[in-house]
Design a protein around this motif. Sequence first.
Motif, PDB file in Angstrom:
ATOM      1  N   UNK A   1       0.765  -1.172  -0.163  1.00  0.00           N
ATOM      2  CA  UNK A   1      -0.173  -0.026   0.108  1.00  0.00           C
ATOM      3  C   UNK A   1       0.907   1.352  -0.159  1.00  0.00           C
ATOM      4  N   UNK A   2       2.066   1.131   1.155  1.00  0.00           N
ATOM      5  CA  UNK A   2       2.941   2.481   0.719  1.00  0.00           C
ATOM      6  C   UNK A   2       3.619   2.483  -0.433  1.00  0.00           C
ATOM      7  N   UNK A   3       3.867   1.502  -1.197  1.00  0.00           N
ATOM      8  CA  UNK A   3       4.586   1.549  -2.344  1.00  0.00           C
ATOM      9  C   UNK A   3       3.385   2.001  -3.483  1.00  0.00           C
ATOM     10  N   UNK A   4       2.022   1.743  -3.344  1.00  0.00           N
ATOM     11  CA  UNK A   4       1.214   2.124  -4.299  1.00  0.00           C
ATOM     12  C   UNK A   4       1.206   3.624  -4.125  1.00  0.00           C
ATOM     13  N   UNK A   5       1.074   4.325  -2.786  1.00  0.00           N
ATOM     14  CA  UNK A   5       0.921   5.586  -2.589  1.00  0.00           C
ATOM     15  C   UNK A   5       2.136   6.455  -3.249  1.00  0.00           C
ATOM     16  N   UNK A   6       3.268   5.916  -3.023  1.00  0.00           N
ATOM     17  CA  UNK A   6       4.463   6.492  -3.619  1.00  0.00           C
ATOM     18  C   UNK A   6       4.393   6.452  -5.009  1.00  0.00           C
ATOM     19  N   UNK A   7       4.318   5.295  -5.637  1.00  0.00           N
ATOM     20  CA  UNK A   7       4.336   5.239  -7.147  1.00  0.00           C
ATOM     21  C   UNK A   7       3.304   5.963  -7.743  1.00  0.00           C
ATOM     22  N   UNK A   8       1.750   6.092  -7.221  1.00  0.00           N
ATOM     23  CA  UNK A   8       0.544   6.901  -7.894  1.00  0.00           C
ATOM     24  C   UNK A   8       1.293   8.559  -7.768  1.00  0.00           C
ATOM     25  N   UNK A   9       1.725   8.992  -6.664  1.00  0.00           N
ATOM     26  CA  UNK A   9       2.016  10.438  -6.607  1.00  0.00           C
ATOM     27  C   UNK A   9       3.089  10.744  -7.475  1.00  0.00           C
ATOM     28  N   UNK A  10       4.268   9.999  -7.691  1.00  0.00           N
ATOM     29  CA  UNK A  10       4.964  10.342  -8.687  1.00  0.00           C
ATOM     30  C   UNK A  10       4.336  10.309 -10.190  1.00  0.00           C
ATOM     31  N   UNK A  11       3.468   9.223 -10.507  1.00  0.00           N
ATOM     32  CA  UNK A  11       2.847   9.068 -11.967  1.00  0.00           C
ATOM     33  C   UNK A  11       1.997  10.327 -12.102  1.00  0.00           C
ATOM     34  N   UNK A  12       1.386  10.712 -11.163  1.00  0.00           N
ATOM     35  CA  UNK A  12       0.479  11.936 -11.251  1.00  0.00           C
ATOM     36  C   UNK A  12       1.171  13.286 -11.554  1.00  0.00           C
ATOM     37  N   UNK A  13       2.109  13.387 -10.756  1.00  0.00           N
ATOM     38  CA  UNK A  13       2.964  14.701 -11.018  1.00  0.00           C
ATOM     39  C   UNK A  13       3.800  14.960 -12.341  1.00  0.00           C
ATOM     40  N   UNK A  14       3.986  13.476 -12.871  1.00  0.00           N
ATOM     41  CA  UNK A  14       4.711  13.502 -13.860  1.00  0.00           C
ATOM     42  C   UNK A  14       3.779  13.901 -15.188  1.00  0.00           C
ATOM     43  N   UNK A  15       2.520  13.161 -15.271  1.00  0.00           N
ATOM     44  CA  UNK A  15       1.432  13.421 -16.044  1.00  0.00           C
ATOM     45  C   UNK A  15       1.080  14.800 -16.223  1.00  0.00           C
ATOM     46  N   UNK A  16       0.934  15.538 -14.791  1.00  0.00           N
ATOM     47  CA  UNK A  16       0.452  16.838 -14.878  1.00  0.00           C
ATOM     48  C   UNK A  16       1.610  17.902 -15.338  1.00  0.00           C
ATOM     49  N   UNK A  17       2.936  17.218 -14.886  1.00  0.00           N
ATOM     50  CA  UNK A  17       4.026  18.302 -15.345  1.00  0.00           C
ATOM     51  C   UNK A  17       3.879  18.251 -17.158  1.00  0.00           C
ATOM     52  N   UNK A  18       3.864  16.970 -17.643  1.00  0.00           N
ATOM     53  CA  UNK A  18       3.786  17.086 -19.064  1.00  0.00           C
ATOM     54  C   UNK A  18       2.767  17.825 -19.724  1.00  0.00           C
ATOM     55  N   UNK A  19       1.531  17.839 -19.189  1.00  0.00           N
ATOM     56  CA  UNK A  19       0.432  18.635 -19.597  1.00  0.00           C
ATOM     57  C   UNK A  19       0.695  20.202 -19.342  1.00  0.00           C
ATOM     58  N   UNK A  20       1.303  20.510 -18.131  1.00  0.00           N
ATOM     59  CA  UNK A  20       1.936  21.955 -18.151  1.00  0.00           C
ATOM     60  C   UNK A  20       2.862  22.345 -19.202  1.00  0.00           C
ATOM     61  N   UNK A  21       3.603  21.530 -19.238  1.00  0.00           N
ATOM     62  CA  UNK A  21       4.827  21.774 -20.603  1.00  0.00           C
ATOM     63  C   UNK A  21       4.067  21.970 -21.720  1.00  0.00           C
ATOM     64  N   UNK A  22       3.187  21.401 -22.142  1.00  0.00           N
ATOM     65  CA  UNK A  22       2.403  21.347 -23.450  1.00  0.00           C
ATOM     66  C   UNK A  22       1.633  22.708 -23.449  1.00  0.00           C
TER      67      UNK A  22
ATOM     68  N   UNK B   1       4.140  25.571 -23.835  1.00  0.00           N
ATOM     69  CA  UNK B   1       4.733  25.537 -25.276  1.00  0.00           C
ATOM     70  C   UNK B   1       3.576  26.075 -26.157  1.00  0.00           C
ATOM     71  N   UNK B   2       2.454  25.792 -26.092  1.00  0.00           N
ATOM     72  CA  UNK B   2       1.499  26.298 -26.907  1.00  0.00           C
ATOM     73  C   UNK B   2       1.170  27.955 -26.684  1.00  0.00           C
ATOM     74  N   UNK B   3       1.272  28.453 -25.405  1.00  0.00           N
ATOM     75  CA  UNK B   3       1.249  29.789 -25.247  1.00  0.00           C
ATOM     76  C   UNK B   3       2.492  30.425 -25.753  1.00  0.00           C
ATOM     77  N   UNK B   4       3.854  29.944 -25.784  1.00  0.00           N
ATOM     78  CA  UNK B   4       4.831  30.580 -26.390  1.00  0.00           C
ATOM     79  C   UNK B   4       4.857  30.633 -27.891  1.00  0.00           C
TER      80      UNK B   4
END
Length: 259
Positions: free
Chosen positions: A222-243, A246-249
Amino acid sequence: EKPSMFPLIQRCCFHTPFKLQKLTGPRLLLRGKSRTTWSSLGLQLQRGMCPLSRSPSLNPTSVYATKLQAFHTSLPFFKKKTPKESETKDLGVFQRSMESLKDSPKPALYLSLAGLIPFVSVPLLMATQGTYYPELAFSQVMYGAVTVSFIGGMRWGFALPENSPAKPDWMNLANSTVPAILACQALLLKDVTPGAIMLVIALGIALHYDLSLLPTYPRWFKVLRVVGTVVMVLSLLATAALKTISEEQLSNTGTKWQN
Protein backbone atom coordinates in the motif's frame (compact mmCIF):
# COMPACT_ATOMS: atom_id res chain seq x y z
CA GLU A 1 -38.61 14.60 72.05
CA LYS A 2 -35.95 16.92 70.61
CA PRO A 3 -32.96 15.29 72.38
CA SER A 4 -34.18 11.89 71.28
CA MET A 5 -34.62 12.93 67.67
CA PHE A 6 -31.23 14.63 67.33
CA PRO A 7 -29.24 11.35 67.12
CA LEU A 8 -31.73 10.09 64.54
CA ILE A 9 -31.32 13.22 62.45
CA GLN A 10 -27.57 12.96 62.92
CA ARG A 11 -27.50 9.40 61.62
CA CYS A 12 -29.72 10.18 58.67
CA CYS A 13 -27.65 13.20 57.69
CA PHE A 14 -24.42 11.29 58.04
CA HIS A 15 -25.35 8.10 56.26
CA THR A 16 -26.97 9.88 53.30
CA PRO A 17 -24.60 12.75 52.46
CA PHE A 18 -24.32 11.86 48.81
CA LYS A 19 -28.09 11.68 48.30
CA LEU A 20 -28.63 15.02 49.98
CA GLN A 21 -25.87 16.61 48.00
CA LYS A 22 -27.05 15.09 44.78
CA LEU A 23 -30.60 16.32 45.32
CA THR A 24 -29.66 19.79 46.40
CA GLY A 25 -26.71 20.11 43.98
CA PRO A 26 -27.27 19.07 40.37
CA ARG A 27 -31.03 18.53 40.39
CA LEU A 28 -32.60 21.18 42.63
CA LEU A 29 -30.25 23.90 41.40
CA LEU A 30 -31.55 23.41 37.86
CA ARG A 31 -35.27 23.55 38.75
CA GLY A 32 -37.80 26.25 39.52
CA LYS A 33 -37.54 29.87 40.30
CA SER A 34 -35.97 29.48 43.78
CA ARG A 35 -32.54 28.48 42.46
CA THR A 36 -30.70 30.69 44.96
CA THR A 37 -32.76 29.41 47.93
CA TRP A 38 -32.12 25.76 47.17
CA SER A 39 -28.40 26.33 46.58
CA SER A 40 -28.05 28.11 49.94
CA LEU A 41 -30.02 25.30 51.58
CA GLY A 42 -27.67 22.73 50.06
CA LEU A 43 -24.64 24.59 51.34
CA GLN A 44 -26.13 24.82 54.84
CA LEU A 45 -26.82 21.09 54.89
CA GLN A 46 -23.22 20.38 53.86
CA ARG A 47 -21.84 22.72 56.49
CA GLY A 48 -24.09 21.13 59.11
CA MET A 49 -22.80 17.67 58.33
CA CYS A 50 -19.13 18.52 58.80
CA PRO A 51 -19.07 18.80 62.64
CA LEU A 52 -21.12 15.64 63.07
CA SER A 53 -19.59 12.29 63.89
CA ARG A 54 -17.67 10.64 61.10
CA SER A 55 -17.82 7.06 59.98
CA PRO A 56 -14.53 5.16 59.83
CA SER A 57 -15.29 4.23 56.22
CA LEU A 58 -15.16 7.85 55.09
CA ASN A 59 -12.15 10.13 55.04
CA PRO A 60 -11.79 13.83 54.10
CA THR A 61 -10.59 12.89 50.64
CA SER A 62 -13.74 10.91 49.81
CA VAL A 63 -16.00 13.64 51.22
CA TYR A 64 -14.20 16.25 49.15
CA ALA A 65 -14.54 14.08 46.04
CA THR A 66 -18.26 13.70 46.78
CA LYS A 67 -18.66 17.46 46.96
CA LEU A 68 -16.89 17.89 43.68
CA GLN A 69 -19.07 15.21 42.14
CA ALA A 70 -22.21 16.95 43.33
CA PHE A 71 -21.52 20.52 42.30
CA HIS A 72 -19.27 20.20 39.23
CA THR A 73 -21.85 18.98 36.73
CA SER A 74 -20.49 20.60 33.56
CA LEU A 75 -19.19 18.43 30.74
CA PRO A 76 -15.40 17.90 30.60
CA PHE A 77 -13.45 19.88 28.04
CA PHE A 78 -11.42 17.86 25.61
CA LYS A 79 -7.79 18.79 25.40
CA LYS A 80 -6.81 20.24 22.06
CA LYS A 81 -3.74 18.91 20.37
CA THR A 82 -0.90 21.32 20.22
CA PRO A 83 0.97 21.85 16.93
CA LYS A 84 3.96 19.98 18.34
CA GLU A 85 1.81 16.93 19.13
CA SER A 86 0.25 16.92 15.65
CA GLU A 87 3.66 17.28 14.03
CA THR A 88 5.00 14.43 16.14
CA LYS A 89 2.06 12.26 15.11
CA ASP A 90 2.59 13.07 11.43
CA LEU A 91 6.28 12.26 11.75
CA GLY A 92 5.38 8.98 13.41
CA VAL A 93 3.07 8.02 10.54
CA PHE A 94 5.74 8.98 8.01
CA GLN A 95 8.40 6.96 9.82
CA ARG A 96 6.14 3.91 10.03
CA SER A 97 5.38 4.21 6.33
CA MET A 98 9.07 4.38 5.47
CA GLU A 99 9.75 1.35 7.66
CA SER A 100 6.98 -0.53 5.88
CA LEU A 101 8.53 0.45 2.55
CA LYS A 102 11.87 -0.94 3.70
CA ASP A 103 10.16 -4.21 4.63
CA SER A 104 8.94 -4.71 1.07
CA PRO A 105 10.61 -7.43 -1.01
CA LYS A 106 13.60 -6.10 -2.90
CA PRO A 107 12.42 -7.21 -6.38
CA ALA A 108 9.06 -5.51 -5.91
CA LEU A 109 10.69 -2.33 -4.59
CA TYR A 110 13.37 -2.04 -7.27
CA LEU A 111 11.09 -2.97 -10.18
CA SER A 112 8.45 -0.47 -9.02
CA LEU A 113 11.00 2.32 -8.76
CA ALA A 114 12.45 1.43 -12.14
CA GLY A 115 8.96 1.52 -13.63
CA LEU A 116 8.68 5.18 -12.64
CA ILE A 117 11.67 6.22 -14.78
CA PRO A 118 9.69 6.58 -18.06
CA PHE A 119 7.19 8.82 -16.27
CA VAL A 120 9.80 11.12 -14.72
CA SER A 121 12.22 11.24 -17.66
CA VAL A 122 9.74 12.65 -20.20
CA PRO A 123 8.87 15.97 -18.49
CA LEU A 124 12.42 16.25 -17.12
CA LEU A 125 13.93 15.96 -20.59
CA MET A 126 11.54 18.48 -22.12
CA ALA A 127 12.05 20.93 -19.24
CA THR A 128 15.84 20.79 -19.44
CA GLN A 129 15.85 21.31 -23.22
CA GLY A 130 13.07 23.86 -23.17
CA THR A 131 11.22 22.12 -26.01
CA TYR A 132 7.96 20.21 -26.07
CA TYR A 133 8.07 16.88 -27.91
CA PRO A 134 4.59 15.56 -28.81
CA GLU A 135 5.96 12.07 -29.53
CA LEU A 136 7.47 11.78 -26.05
CA ALA A 137 4.29 13.08 -24.45
CA PHE A 138 2.17 10.53 -26.31
CA SER A 139 4.59 7.73 -25.35
CA GLN A 140 4.21 8.73 -21.72
CA VAL A 141 0.42 8.58 -21.98
CA MET A 142 0.65 5.18 -23.68
CA TYR A 143 3.00 3.86 -21.00
CA GLY A 144 0.66 5.24 -18.36
CA ALA A 145 -2.29 3.42 -19.91
CA VAL A 146 -0.36 0.14 -19.81
CA THR A 147 0.62 0.77 -16.18
CA VAL A 148 -2.96 1.54 -15.14
CA SER A 149 -4.18 -1.65 -16.83
CA PHE A 150 -1.49 -3.62 -15.04
CA ILE A 151 -2.53 -2.16 -11.68
CA GLY A 152 -6.12 -3.16 -12.32
CA GLY A 153 -5.10 -6.67 -13.34
CA MET A 154 -3.23 -7.20 -10.07
CA ARG A 155 -6.56 -7.39 -8.28
CA TRP A 156 -7.43 -10.50 -10.28
CA GLY A 157 -4.18 -12.16 -9.28
CA PHE A 158 -4.76 -11.22 -5.66
CA ALA A 159 -8.35 -12.49 -5.56
CA LEU A 160 -7.97 -15.82 -7.39
CA PRO A 161 -5.92 -17.87 -4.85
CA GLU A 162 -8.02 -19.90 -2.41
CA ASN A 163 -6.35 -18.54 0.73
CA SER A 164 -6.56 -14.89 -0.36
CA PRO A 165 -8.51 -12.41 1.84
CA ALA A 166 -10.05 -10.99 -1.35
CA LYS A 167 -12.81 -13.01 -2.96
CA PRO A 168 -13.29 -13.36 -6.75
CA ASP A 169 -16.65 -11.59 -6.60
CA TRP A 170 -18.17 -8.84 -8.70
CA MET A 171 -16.78 -6.09 -6.50
CA ASN A 172 -13.17 -7.20 -6.84
CA LEU A 173 -13.11 -8.40 -10.44
CA ALA A 174 -15.44 -5.85 -12.02
CA ASN A 175 -13.94 -2.83 -10.29
CA SER A 176 -10.46 -3.87 -11.33
CA THR A 177 -11.46 -3.42 -14.98
CA VAL A 178 -12.51 0.21 -14.50
CA PRO A 179 -8.93 1.62 -14.60
CA ALA A 180 -8.23 -0.36 -17.79
CA ILE A 181 -11.34 1.07 -19.47
CA LEU A 182 -10.30 4.60 -18.56
CA ALA A 183 -6.78 3.92 -19.84
CA CYS A 184 -8.14 2.83 -23.23
CA GLN A 185 -10.27 5.96 -23.33
CA ALA A 186 -7.15 8.06 -22.70
CA LEU A 187 -5.45 6.51 -25.73
CA LEU A 188 -8.42 7.30 -27.98
CA LEU A 189 -8.24 11.00 -27.22
CA LYS A 190 -6.33 13.01 -29.81
CA ASP A 191 -5.00 15.62 -27.43
CA VAL A 192 -2.35 14.67 -24.86
CA THR A 193 -3.71 16.92 -22.10
CA PRO A 194 -7.15 15.26 -21.81
CA GLY A 195 -5.46 11.87 -22.04
CA ALA A 196 -3.12 12.74 -19.16
CA ILE A 197 -6.04 13.98 -17.07
CA MET A 198 -7.95 10.77 -17.82
CA LEU A 199 -4.98 8.74 -16.62
CA VAL A 200 -4.78 10.80 -13.44
CA ILE A 201 -8.44 9.98 -12.74
CA ALA A 202 -7.81 6.28 -13.43
CA LEU A 203 -4.80 6.25 -11.09
CA GLY A 204 -6.84 7.93 -8.35
CA ILE A 205 -9.68 5.40 -8.68
CA ALA A 206 -7.26 2.47 -8.62
CA LEU A 207 -5.54 3.82 -5.51
CA HIS A 208 -8.89 4.32 -3.80
CA TYR A 209 -9.83 0.72 -4.56
CA ASP A 210 -6.56 -0.65 -3.23
CA LEU A 211 -6.43 1.39 -0.02
CA SER A 212 -9.98 1.66 1.24
CA LEU A 213 -12.76 0.09 -0.81
CA LEU A 214 -11.60 -3.42 -1.68
CA PRO A 215 -9.87 -5.92 0.63
CA THR A 216 -6.47 -4.50 1.32
CA TYR A 217 -3.02 -5.54 0.19
CA PRO A 218 -0.06 -5.87 2.61
CA ARG A 219 1.03 -2.64 4.25
CA TRP A 220 4.33 -2.42 2.37
CA PHE A 221 2.50 -2.72 -0.94
CA LYS A 222 0.00 0.00 0.00
CA VAL A 223 2.85 2.39 0.82
CA LEU A 224 4.52 1.48 -2.47
CA ARG A 225 1.28 2.14 -4.31
CA VAL A 226 0.91 5.59 -2.73
CA VAL A 227 4.48 6.59 -3.64
CA GLY A 228 4.16 5.31 -7.20
CA THR A 229 0.79 6.99 -7.76
CA VAL A 230 2.05 10.36 -6.51
CA VAL A 231 5.08 10.23 -8.84
CA MET A 232 3.01 9.17 -11.86
CA VAL A 233 0.35 11.84 -11.27
CA LEU A 234 2.92 14.61 -10.87
CA SER A 235 4.76 13.50 -14.01
CA LEU A 236 1.60 13.47 -16.12
CA LEU A 237 0.53 16.88 -14.83
CA ALA A 238 4.02 18.24 -15.51
CA THR A 239 3.80 17.06 -19.13
CA ALA A 240 0.38 18.67 -19.55
CA ALA A 241 1.70 21.92 -18.05
CA LEU A 242 4.71 21.92 -20.41
CA LYS A 243 2.38 21.42 -23.36
CA THR A 244 0.26 24.37 -22.27
CA ILE A 245 3.34 26.57 -21.83
CA SER A 246 4.67 25.55 -25.25
CA GLU A 247 1.37 26.40 -26.93
CA GLU A 248 1.28 29.81 -25.25
CA GLN A 249 4.84 30.54 -26.39
CA LEU A 250 3.98 29.54 -29.97
CA SER A 251 0.89 31.73 -29.94
CA ASN A 252 2.85 34.68 -28.59
CA THR A 253 5.55 34.18 -31.24
CA GLY A 254 2.95 34.02 -34.02
CA THR A 255 1.37 37.22 -32.75
CA LYS A 256 4.72 38.99 -32.81
CA TRP A 257 5.42 37.88 -36.38
CA GLN A 258 2.02 39.10 -37.48
CA ASN A 259 2.64 42.49 -35.90
